[in-house]
Motif scaffolding. Structure first.
Motif, PDB file in Angstrom:
ATOM      1  N   LEU A 289       0.829  -1.205   0.000  1.00 30.72           N
ATOM      2  CA  LEU A 289       0.000   0.000   0.000  1.00 30.72           C
ATOM      3  C   LEU A 289       0.859   1.249   0.000  1.00 30.72           C
ATOM      4  CD1 LEU A 289      -2.681   1.509   0.154  1.00 30.72           C
ATOM      5  CD2 LEU A 289      -2.625   1.227   2.644  1.00 30.72           C
ATOM      6  N   TRP A 290       1.889   1.271   0.848  1.00 27.95           N
ATOM      7  CA  TRP A 290       2.769   2.437   0.932  1.00 27.95           C
ATOM      8  C   TRP A 290       3.450   2.717  -0.403  1.00 27.95           C
ATOM      9  CZ3 TRP A 290       4.517   6.869   2.259  1.00 27.95           C
ATOM     10  CH2 TRP A 290       5.863   7.218   2.144  1.00 27.95           C
ATOM     11  N   VAL A 291       4.031   1.701  -0.994  1.00 29.56           N
ATOM     12  CA  VAL A 291       4.752   1.907  -2.250  1.00 29.56           C
ATOM     13  C   VAL A 291       3.779   2.255  -3.381  1.00 29.56           C
ATOM     14  CG1 VAL A 291       6.266   0.835  -3.968  1.00 29.56           C
ATOM     15  CG2 VAL A 291       6.657   0.422  -1.538  1.00 29.56           C
ATOM     16  N   SER A 292       2.585   1.659  -3.374  1.00 28.44           N
ATOM     17  CA  SER A 292       1.578   2.013  -4.385  1.00 28.44           C
ATOM     18  C   SER A 292       1.206   3.483  -4.273  1.00 28.44           C
ATOM     19  CB  SER A 292       0.321   1.146  -4.212  1.00 28.44           C
ATOM     20  OG  SER A 292       0.598  -0.206  -4.463  1.00 28.44           O
ATOM     21  N   LEU A 293       1.034   3.951  -3.043  1.00 27.78           N
ATOM     22  CA  LEU A 293       0.736   5.369  -2.833  1.00 27.78           C
ATOM     23  C   LEU A 293       1.897   6.238  -3.306  1.00 27.78           C
ATOM     24  CD1 LEU A 293      -0.953   5.195   0.682  1.00 27.78           C
ATOM     25  CD2 LEU A 293      -2.056   5.896  -1.449  1.00 27.78           C
ATOM     26  N   VAL A 294       3.119   5.808  -3.020  1.00 30.69           N
ATOM     27  CA  VAL A 294       4.296   6.563  -3.457  1.00 30.69           C
ATOM     28  C   VAL A 294       4.315   6.694  -4.975  1.00 30.69           C
ATOM     29  CG1 VAL A 294       6.817   6.435  -3.703  1.00 30.69           C
ATOM     30  CG2 VAL A 294       5.758   6.096  -1.458  1.00 30.69           C
ATOM     31  N   VAL A 295       4.041   5.603  -5.678  1.00 31.29           N
ATOM     32  CA  VAL A 295       4.036   5.635  -7.146  1.00 31.29           C
ATOM     33  C   VAL A 295       2.953   6.587  -7.657  1.00 31.29           C
ATOM     34  CG1 VAL A 295       3.665   4.280  -9.243  1.00 31.29           C
ATOM     35  CG2 VAL A 295       5.006   3.323  -7.367  1.00 31.29           C
ATOM     36  N   VAL A 296       1.762   6.510  -7.072  1.00 28.40           N
ATOM     37  CA  VAL A 296       0.674   7.395  -7.492  1.00 28.40           C
ATOM     38  C   VAL A 296       1.023   8.847  -7.199  1.00 28.40           C
ATOM     39  CG1 VAL A 296      -1.725   8.041  -7.059  1.00 28.40           C
ATOM     40  CG2 VAL A 296      -1.112   5.633  -7.262  1.00 28.40           C
ATOM     41  N   TRP A 297       1.557   9.115  -6.012  1.00 26.64           N
ATOM     42  CA  TRP A 297       1.955  10.488  -5.676  1.00 26.64           C
ATOM     43  C   TRP A 297       3.039  10.983  -6.627  1.00 26.64           C
ATOM     44  CZ3 TRP A 297       2.562   8.904   0.134  1.00 26.64           C
ATOM     45  CH2 TRP A 297       1.289   8.855   0.731  1.00 26.64           C
ATOM     46  N   ALA A 298       3.984  10.118  -6.947  1.00 25.57           N
ATOM     47  CA  ALA A 298       5.063  10.506  -7.859  1.00 25.57           C
ATOM     48  C   ALA A 298       4.515  10.848  -9.236  1.00 25.57           C
ATOM     49  CB  ALA A 298       6.090   9.381  -7.954  1.00 25.57           C
ATOM     50  N   LEU A 299       3.560  10.060  -9.703  1.00 24.57           N
ATOM     51  CA  LEU A 299       2.946  10.346 -11.001  1.00 24.57           C
ATOM     52  C   LEU A 299       2.143  11.641 -10.969  1.00 24.57           C
ATOM     53  CD1 LEU A 299       1.737   6.749 -11.955  1.00 24.57           C
ATOM     54  CD2 LEU A 299       3.496   8.077 -13.133  1.00 24.57           C
ATOM     55  N   THR A 300       1.684  12.022  -9.782  1.00 24.85           N
ATOM     56  CA  THR A 300       0.897  13.250  -9.653  1.00 24.85           C
ATOM     57  C   THR A 300       1.751  14.491  -9.904  1.00 24.85           C
ATOM     58  OG1 THR A 300      -0.565  12.180  -8.051  1.00 24.85           O
ATOM     59  CG2 THR A 300      -0.614  14.571  -8.114  1.00 24.85           C
ATOM     60  N   VAL A 301       3.065  14.389  -9.673  1.00 26.74           N
ATOM     61  CA  VAL A 301       3.942  15.549  -9.871  1.00 26.74           C
ATOM     62  C   VAL A 301       3.909  16.019 -11.329  1.00 26.74           C
ATOM     63  CG1 VAL A 301       6.297  16.432  -9.704  1.00 26.74           C
ATOM     64  CG2 VAL A 301       5.402  14.902  -7.914  1.00 26.74           C
ATOM     65  N   PRO A 302       4.262  15.172 -12.307  1.00 21.73           N
ATOM     66  CA  PRO A 302       4.157  15.632 -13.702  1.00 21.73           C
ATOM     67  C   PRO A 302       2.704  15.822 -14.134  1.00 21.73           C
ATOM     68  CG  PRO A 302       4.731  13.295 -13.634  1.00 21.73           C
ATOM     69  CD  PRO A 302       4.831  13.801 -12.229  1.00 21.73           C
ATOM     70  N   HIS A 303       1.798  15.021 -13.565  1.00 18.86           N
ATOM     71  CA  HIS A 303       0.374  15.156 -13.900  1.00 18.86           C
ATOM     72  C   HIS A 303      -0.131  16.549 -13.553  1.00 18.86           C
ATOM     73  CE1 HIS A 303      -3.890  14.271 -14.200  1.00 18.86           C
ATOM     74  NE2 HIS A 303      -4.056  14.507 -12.912  1.00 18.86           N
ATOM     75  N   MET A 304       0.260  17.061 -12.377  1.00 15.82           N
ATOM     76  CA  MET A 304      -0.145  18.412 -11.980  1.00 15.82           C
ATOM     77  C   MET A 304       0.381  19.459 -12.960  1.00 15.82           C
ATOM     78  SD  MET A 304       0.123  18.941  -7.878  1.00 15.82           S
ATOM     79  CE  MET A 304      -0.067  20.705  -8.144  1.00 15.82           C
ATOM     80  N   ALA A 305       1.637  19.302 -13.352  1.00 14.65           N
ATOM     81  CA  ALA A 305       2.253  20.276 -14.259  1.00 14.65           C
ATOM     82  C   ALA A 305       1.524  20.314 -15.596  1.00 14.65           C
ATOM     83  CB  ALA A 305       3.727  19.936 -14.462  1.00 14.65           C
ATOM     84  N   VAL A 306       1.135  19.152 -16.080  1.00 19.82           N
ATOM     85  CA  VAL A 306       0.464  19.069 -17.378  1.00 19.82           C
ATOM     86  C   VAL A 306      -0.965  19.588 -17.297  1.00 19.82           C
ATOM     87  CG1 VAL A 306      -0.359  17.491 -19.151  1.00 19.82           C
ATOM     88  CG2 VAL A 306       1.910  17.187 -18.194  1.00 19.82           C
ATOM     89  N   THR A 307      -1.699  19.181 -16.254  1.00 18.70           N
ATOM     90  CA  THR A 307      -3.103  19.599 -16.147  1.00 18.70           C
ATOM     91  C   THR A 307      -3.244  21.068 -15.765  1.00 18.70           C
ATOM     92  OG1 THR A 307      -3.176  18.802 -13.854  1.00 18.70           O
ATOM     93  CG2 THR A 307      -3.925  17.300 -15.573  1.00 18.70           C
ATOM     94  N   ALA A 308      -2.152  21.700 -15.332  1.00 23.41           N
ATOM     95  CA  ALA A 308      -2.216  23.132 -15.007  1.00 23.41           C
ATOM     96  C   ALA A 308      -2.690  23.938 -16.212  1.00 23.41           C
ATOM     97  CB  ALA A 308      -0.850  23.629 -14.547  1.00 23.41           C
ATOM     98  N   ARG A 309      -2.310  23.482 -17.396  1.00 23.67           N
ATOM     99  CA  ARG A 309      -2.739  24.172 -18.625  1.00 23.67           C
ATOM    100  C   ARG A 309      -4.248  24.092 -18.787  1.00 23.67           C
ATOM    101  NH1 ARG A 309      -1.015  22.143 -24.710  1.00 23.67           N
ATOM    102  NH2 ARG A 309      -2.360  23.558 -25.885  1.00 23.67           N
ATOM    103  N   LEU A 310      -4.805  22.920 -18.548  1.00 24.00           N
ATOM    104  CA  LEU A 310      -6.264  22.768 -18.649  1.00 24.00           C
ATOM    105  C   LEU A 310      -6.966  23.544 -17.541  1.00 24.00           C
ATOM    106  CD1 LEU A 310      -6.485  18.918 -19.365  1.00 24.00           C
ATOM    107  CD2 LEU A 310      -6.587  20.796 -21.014  1.00 24.00           C
ATOM    108  N   ASP A 311      -6.371  23.541 -16.356  1.00 21.56           N
ATOM    109  CA  ASP A 311      -6.964  24.259 -15.223  1.00 21.56           C
ATOM    110  C   ASP A 311      -7.025  25.753 -15.500  1.00 21.56           C
ATOM    111  OD1 ASP A 311      -7.253  21.877 -13.853  1.00 21.56           O
ATOM    112  OD2 ASP A 311      -5.383  22.106 -12.744  1.00 21.56           O
TER     113      ASP A 311
END
Length: 316
Positions: A289-311
């Motif tokens: 669970l911990w590592v799965s959360l880490v992977v999801v959180w890590a993917l959120t970093v570039p995801h946030m940068a990309v979706t900022a344009r749509l936001d």
């Protein structure tokens, strides 16, 4: 076509409210059982929520870059993965500091995403009542993130995820709770004054979910049934295949087309998490669970940068 887009957005908003409402009622009804039960079932629910929510962030390349430009697409994917890998390493190395940054990042991402979702509804319904987007975003982002993590019920959940995170707030849990409550109260007051009853209802639901449901359950319901659903609905407004479905009069098909291309990311995320656990020589039962959360959180970093344009586009 705007009418059918609006219909989908409103249906997704209604669904997310119903899901949170059911979770609140069940949390009230089974409060004693929940407090006395083991936390394993909450971990299962959290993993299911991750499974539901992961695909919503896997279509960034389809809505930000022309698919015909192979070089740009390859460069984008390379940079996206590289940032995520660095984030995984950082989170696994500096657990507490990384977690604090994740809390801040998640609050910003969730709040702005929700405000952008409502702005898309306003644009299609020609709503004229002023919507204080960033005040709402501050409350809507901190409620589902901060409140569950500073409550008395958070200790057992954080111990299961990673014991090092139990005191992540450094003793400022009451201060953080107070500030979130003050921000929420002010936001609710302004929303009621502006007769933005729908947004006020949303904040009340998020507050009740945060204070009644166990932390992992609150996260599961919010991430899988609120944030991911609303973000996916927004993707349909940009994704070419979804736009084609809208043109043909099918909101349901438009939504499905914004979900299915992201499903391989679901398998990939859990496979990568399992491999990381095994390569570190840890137990899947204790660390998955911990590592799965880490992977999801890590993917959120570039995801946030990309979706900022749509936001930005939605909030302007």
């Amino acid at each position: 076509m705007r009418e059918i887009e609006l219909d989908l957005l409103l249906k997704v908003r209604k669904y997310s409210r119903y899901a949170v409402g059911v979770a609140i009622v069940l949390s009230f009804a089974f409060a004693r059982i929940i407090e006395e039960s083991e936390i394993t079932w909450q971990v299962v629910i959290a993993l299911i929520a991750l499974a539901i929510g992961i695909p919503h962030g896997a279509l960034d390349h389809l809505v930000t870059l022309p698919r015909s430009n192979f070089k740009k697409m390859a460069l984008f994917i390379t940079l996206y993965v590289a940032v995520a890998v660095l984030a995984v390493i950082a989170l696994l190395t500096w657990n507490v500091v990384g977690f604090i940054l994740v809390v801040i990042m998640s609050a910003v991402h969730f709040g702005i995403g929700d405000a952008a979702f409502i702005s898309e509804i306003d644009r299609r319904s020609e709503e004229t009542k002023r919507f204080q987007k960033y005040l709402y975003a501050t409350a809507a982002g901190t409620l589902p993130v901060v409140i569950p993590l500073v409550s008395d019920k958070s200790t057992s959940a954080l111990e299961k995820v990673n014991p090092a995170l139990v005191d992540w707030h450094q003793g400022l849990n009451n201060d953080l709770m107070l500030w979130v409550m003050l921000i929420t109260a002010f936001a609710l007051l302004r929303l009621v004054q502006r007769r933005r009853d729908g947004e006020a209802i949303d904040l009340v639901l998020l507050y009740l979910l945060a204070v009644t449901a166990p932390p992992l359950v609150a996260f599961a319901v919010y991430f899988g049934c609120w944030h991911a659903m609303r973000h996916t609905a927004r993707l349909t407004l940009t994704l070419p295949s979804s736009q084609e479905a809208f043109t043909n009069g099918s909101a349901k098909r438009a939504f499905i087309r914004a979900v299915l291309p992201g499903t391989p990311a679901l398998v990939g995320t859990f496979v990568i998490a399992a491999l990381i656990v095994l390569l570190r020589g840890d137990s899947l039962d204790d660390q998955f669970l911990w590592v799965s959360l880490v992977v999801v959180w890590a993917l959120t970093v570039p995801h946030m940068a990309v979706t900022a344009r749509l936001d930005r586009k939605a909030l302007n």
